[in-house]
Design a protein around this motif. Structure first.
Motif, PDB file in Angstrom:
ATOM      1  N   ALA A 238      44.296  47.552  31.124  1.00  0.00           N
ATOM      2  CA  ALA A 238      43.952  46.929  32.424  1.00  0.00           C
ATOM      3  C   ALA A 238      42.567  46.545  32.556  1.00  0.00           C
ATOM      4  O   ALA A 238      41.327  46.050  32.722  1.00  0.00           O
ATOM      5  CB  ALA A 238      44.484  47.651  34.149  1.00  0.00           C
ATOM      6  N   GLY A 239      41.690  47.589  31.619  1.00  0.00           N
ATOM      7  CA  GLY A 239      40.241  48.094  31.405  1.00  0.00           C
ATOM      8  C   GLY A 239      39.563  47.048  30.456  1.00  0.00           C
ATOM      9  O   GLY A 239      39.003  46.148  30.624  1.00  0.00           O
ATOM     10  N   THR A 244      36.677  41.742  29.922  1.00  0.00           N
ATOM     11  CA  THR A 244      36.920  40.605  29.070  1.00  0.00           C
ATOM     12  C   THR A 244      36.688  39.409  30.557  1.00  0.00           C
ATOM     13  O   THR A 244      35.852  38.307  29.963  1.00  0.00           O
ATOM     14  CB  THR A 244      37.566  40.240  28.587  1.00  0.00           C
ATOM     15  OG1 THR A 244      38.326  41.541  27.042  1.00  0.00           O
ATOM     16  CG2 THR A 244      37.970  38.620  27.865  1.00  0.00           C
ATOM     17  N   ASN A 245      37.389  39.816  31.511  1.00  0.00           N
ATOM     18  CA  ASN A 245      37.320  38.720  32.129  1.00  0.00           C
ATOM     19  C   ASN A 245      35.298  38.741  32.887  1.00  0.00           C
ATOM     20  O   ASN A 245      35.288  37.442  33.201  1.00  0.00           O
ATOM     21  CB  ASN A 245      38.280  39.434  33.754  1.00  0.00           C
ATOM     22  CG  ASN A 245      38.497  38.246  34.435  1.00  0.00           C
ATOM     23  OD1 ASN A 245      38.729  37.140  34.511  1.00  0.00           O
ATOM     24  ND2 ASN A 245      37.517  38.633  35.998  1.00  0.00           N
ATOM     25  N   GLU A 293      43.683  26.389  40.357  1.00  0.00           N
ATOM     26  CA  GLU A 293      44.499  26.464  41.007  1.00  0.00           C
ATOM     27  C   GLU A 293      45.385  28.184  41.017  1.00  0.00           C
ATOM     28  O   GLU A 293      44.862  28.986  41.676  1.00  0.00           O
ATOM     29  CB  GLU A 293      45.636  25.802  40.474  1.00  0.00           C
ATOM     30  CG  GLU A 293      47.282  26.760  41.997  1.00  0.00           C
ATOM     31  CD  GLU A 293      48.413  25.771  41.490  1.00  0.00           C
ATOM     32  OE1 GLU A 293      49.529  25.650  42.588  1.00  0.00           O
ATOM     33  OE2 GLU A 293      48.512  24.517  40.641  1.00  0.00           O
ATOM     34  N   ILE A 294      45.399  28.599  39.789  1.00  0.00           N
ATOM     35  CA  ILE A 294      46.419  30.449  39.734  1.00  0.00           C
ATOM     36  C   ILE A 294      44.760  31.226  38.894  1.00  0.00           C
ATOM     37  O   ILE A 294      45.372  32.441  39.040  1.00  0.00           O
ATOM     38  CB  ILE A 294      47.341  30.310  38.523  1.00  0.00           C
ATOM     39  CG1 ILE A 294      46.982  30.004  36.790  1.00  0.00           C
ATOM     40  CG2 ILE A 294      48.369  29.017  39.556  1.00  0.00           C
ATOM     41  CD1 ILE A 294      48.456  30.154  36.375  1.00  0.00           C
ATOM     42  N   GLY A 295      43.719  30.507  38.745  1.00  0.00           N
ATOM     43  CA  GLY A 295      42.730  31.139  38.222  1.00  0.00           C
ATOM     44  C   GLY A 295      42.585  31.229  36.491  1.00  0.00           C
ATOM     45  O   GLY A 295      43.673  31.623  36.291  1.00  0.00           O
ATOM     46  N   ILE A 296      41.257  31.814  35.632  1.00  0.00           N
ATOM     47  CA  ILE A 296      41.662  32.096  34.410  1.00  0.00           C
ATOM     48  C   ILE A 296      42.328  33.415  34.055  1.00  0.00           C
ATOM     49  O   ILE A 296      42.485  34.408  35.695  1.00  0.00           O
ATOM     50  CB  ILE A 296      40.210  31.916  34.092  1.00  0.00           C
ATOM     51  CG1 ILE A 296      40.563  32.179  31.762  1.00  0.00           C
ATOM     52  CG2 ILE A 296      39.697  33.316  34.377  1.00  0.00           C
ATOM     53  CD1 ILE A 296      39.799  32.069  31.767  1.00  0.00           C
ATOM     54  N   GLY A 297      43.399  33.426  32.784  1.00  0.00           N
ATOM     55  CA  GLY A 297      43.732  34.488  32.803  1.00  0.00           C
ATOM     56  C   GLY A 297      45.247  34.821  33.279  1.00  0.00           C
ATOM     57  O   GLY A 297      46.315  35.397  32.293  1.00  0.00           O
ATOM     58  N   PRO A 333      42.709  40.989  36.635  1.00  0.00           N
ATOM     59  CA  PRO A 333      41.916  41.632  38.244  1.00  0.00           C
ATOM     60  C   PRO A 333      42.428  40.696  38.909  1.00  0.00           C
ATOM     61  O   PRO A 333      43.197  39.818  39.324  1.00  0.00           O
ATOM     62  CB  PRO A 333      40.944  40.952  37.664  1.00  0.00           C
ATOM     63  CG  PRO A 333      40.629  41.138  36.093  1.00  0.00           C
ATOM     64  CD  PRO A 333      42.366  40.790  35.708  1.00  0.00           C
ATOM     65  N   PRO A 334      42.030  41.227  40.324  1.00  0.00           N
ATOM     66  CA  PRO A 334      42.968  39.760  41.831  1.00  0.00           C
ATOM     67  C   PRO A 334      42.527  38.610  41.425  1.00  0.00           C
ATOM     68  O   PRO A 334      41.227  38.553  40.858  1.00  0.00           O
ATOM     69  CB  PRO A 334      41.506  40.256  42.768  1.00  0.00           C
ATOM     70  CG  PRO A 334      41.280  42.553  42.410  1.00  0.00           C
ATOM     71  CD  PRO A 334      41.719  41.956  40.879  1.00  0.00           C
ATOM     72  N   ARG A 335      43.227  37.416  42.327  1.00  0.00           N
ATOM     73  CA  ARG A 335      42.233  36.335  42.070  1.00  0.00           C
ATOM     74  C   ARG A 335      41.749  35.594  42.354  1.00  0.00           C
ATOM     75  O   ARG A 335      40.793  35.201  41.317  1.00  0.00           O
ATOM     76  CB  ARG A 335      43.875  35.654  42.990  1.00  0.00           C
ATOM     77  CG  ARG A 335      43.362  34.155  43.176  1.00  0.00           C
ATOM     78  CD  ARG A 335      43.726  33.507  41.722  1.00  0.00           C
ATOM     79  NE  ARG A 335      43.455  31.978  41.653  1.00  0.00           N
ATOM     80  CZ  ARG A 335      42.000  30.982  41.677  1.00  0.00           C
ATOM     81  NH1 ARG A 335      40.933  31.707  41.332  1.00  0.00           N
ATOM     82  NH2 ARG A 335      42.073  30.491  41.900  1.00  0.00           N
TER      83      ARG A 335
END
Length: 345
Positions: A238-239, A244-245, A293-297, A333-335
Motif C-alpha cells: 500500500a505504501g 508512486t501515485n 472516469e475511474i482514475g489512474i491506477g 488510494p481513494p478515487r
C-alpha cells in the motif's frame, strides 16, 4: 564533573545511534526493477525516491534497470525482485501457465497499449487491409509480434498474404528507414524515439497503427508486486502504491520535476528525448476517457476480462486466469487522490 559530562554526551550519542539503527531496521527494503533502461516514462519512481515519499512509507526502494517489460514478471517470479514496472499482459501469460506464481498488478499506469505497426507514409498503409502483400519486421517473442495473429484475425485479414521477417529489435527502425521492410511491429513509445534518434520525424513521415484502436483493447504497463509481498507485507504494498501515485500526480503537472529526478538516477540519458518520452507516455498511454472516469491506477473488470481473452488466444494458452489473479485494487488510494490532470510544460 568533566568525566560525568563526557559520559553524558557519550551516552546521548549512543542513544541517537541506537535510535537511528532501529529506525533503519524498521524500513522495509523493496527490490524494484524497471521495465527497461532508464527512460523518462519511469520518472514517478525516481521522484518518489528523491522526495522521500517511499521513505515516508517506511520503504527503502532499491531501483535497478530492466531487461524488458515482460522480463519484469519473470524477474519477480524468480525471487530477485519484489516489485517492478512491467506489462500486465505478461502477467496474464504467466498466470495461465503457473497459477499462484505470477506477480499481481496493483497500480495500472498505462491505460492504453503501446503495441503498434509503424510504416512510412510514402507506403500509404493507412488501414489493416493495406498490410496484405506487405513485409513486416518483427522481433521474435515481443508482445506485438506474438499478438499479430490475433490482430490479423480480428481485422479479417489473410495471414498468408502478410510476411513477417524476424529481426533484432534494434534493426527494425533502420531497416524500415532503408525500405527493406514495409512496416515494423513495435512498442510505439520505444519506436517513436528510436526514429527521433535516427533523425527522422515520426509524426510527419510515418503512420502508426495502434493495436488498441483495431480490436486489441489491452491494458499495458504498471506497478506490479510479488504475491509473497502481498501476503507477508501488505502495508508495504500500500505504501509503494501511495508513494508512486503521489509522484505521478506531481509529474503530470511538472515534467521538469520528473526529469530532474530521472537525470539524478542516470545522467547519461538524452534529457531532451527522455522528457519528450515522458510526455508521450501521458498523451498516448496514460490519459484516456477511461482513466478520467475511474482514475489512474484502476481498471475496469469487464475490459480486463476481455483483455485476458485476447492474450489467451494470442499465446494459445489453455487456462483462462480470472481478473482477480491479474489485478488487485485493494491497495489503491481513494478515487479522489487518483484524479490525474496532465499539463504539458
Amino acid at each position: 564533573m568533566l568525566n560525568f559530562l563526557f559520559r553524558t554526551i557519550a551516552g546521548a550519542g549512543a542513544a541517537l545511534l541506537l535510535f537511528a539503527n532501529v529506525a533503519q531496521a524498521q524500513e522495509t527494503t523493496v527490490r524494484f526493477t524497471l521495465g527497461w533502461k532508464t527512460q523518462g516514462s519511469d520518472a514517478a519512481f525516481f521522484v518518489a525516491r528523491d522526495k522521500g515519499y517511499f521513505k515516508a512509507e517506511g520503504l527503502n526502494v532499491v531501483i535497478d534497470q530492466g531487461e524488458g517489460s515482460g522480463a519484469t514478471v519473470t524477474r519477480i517470479m524468480g525471487g530477485a525482485y519484489d516489485a517492478g514496472f512491467g506489462d500486465v499482459n505478461a502477467i496474464i501469460q504467466n498466470a495461465s501457465l503457473k497459477p499462484g506464481e505470477a506477480p499481481v498488478m496493483v497500480y495500472q499506469m498505462w491505460n492504453r497499449p503501446p503495441f503498434a505497426i509503424v510504416t512510412k507514409k510514402s507506403a500509404n498503409i493507412t488501414k489493416p487491409k493495406d498490410l496484405e502483400g506487405k513485409n513486416l519486421g518483427g522481433a521474435q517473442g515481443t508482445p506485438t509480434t506474438r499478438l499479430l495473429p490475433v490482430f490479423i484475425q480480428k481485422n479479417g485479414l489473410d495471414a498468408s498474404k502478410i510476411k513477417v521477417s524476424n529481426m533484432a529489435p534494434n534493426l527494425q527502425e533502420p531497416l524500415l528507414i532503408k525500405g527493406d521492410i514495409d512496416g515494423a511491429l513495435v512498442f510505439n513509445i520505444t519506436s517513436y524515439f528510436n526514429l527521433v534518434l535516427n533523425r527522422q520525424d515520426p509524426e510527419k513521415d510515418f503512420n502508426w497503427m495502434p493495436f488498441g484502436e483495431h480490436g486489441m483493447d489491452l491494458y499495458s504497463n504498471g506497478l506490479m508486486v510479488s504475491q509473497k509481498m502481498i501476503r507477508e507485507n501488505p502495508k508495504a504494498v500500500a505504501g509503494l502504491v501511495r508513494a508512486t501515485n503521489k509522484a505521478m500526480m506531481e509529474i503530470a503537472k511538472d515534467q521538469n520535476l520528473g526529469m530532474k529526478s530521472t537525470m539524478a538516477y542516470d545522467n547519461l540519458i538524452n534529457e531532451a528525448v527522455e522528457k519528450r518520452r515522458m510526455q508521450y507516455s501521458f498523451t498516448e498511454l496514460i490519459v484516456s476517457p477511461e482513466m478520467k472516469e475511474i482514475g489512474i491506477g484502476d481498471v475496469k473488470d469487464a475490459r480486463m476480462a476481455r483483455a485476458i481473452g485476447i492474450v489467451v488466444e494470442g499465446y494459445q494458452l489453455t487456462r483462462v486466469p480470472a481478473p482477480s489473479e491479474i489485478f488487485n485494487r485493494q491497495f489503491l488510494p481513494p478515487r479522489a487522490e487518483r484524479s490525474l490532470v496532465y499539463t504539458a510544460n
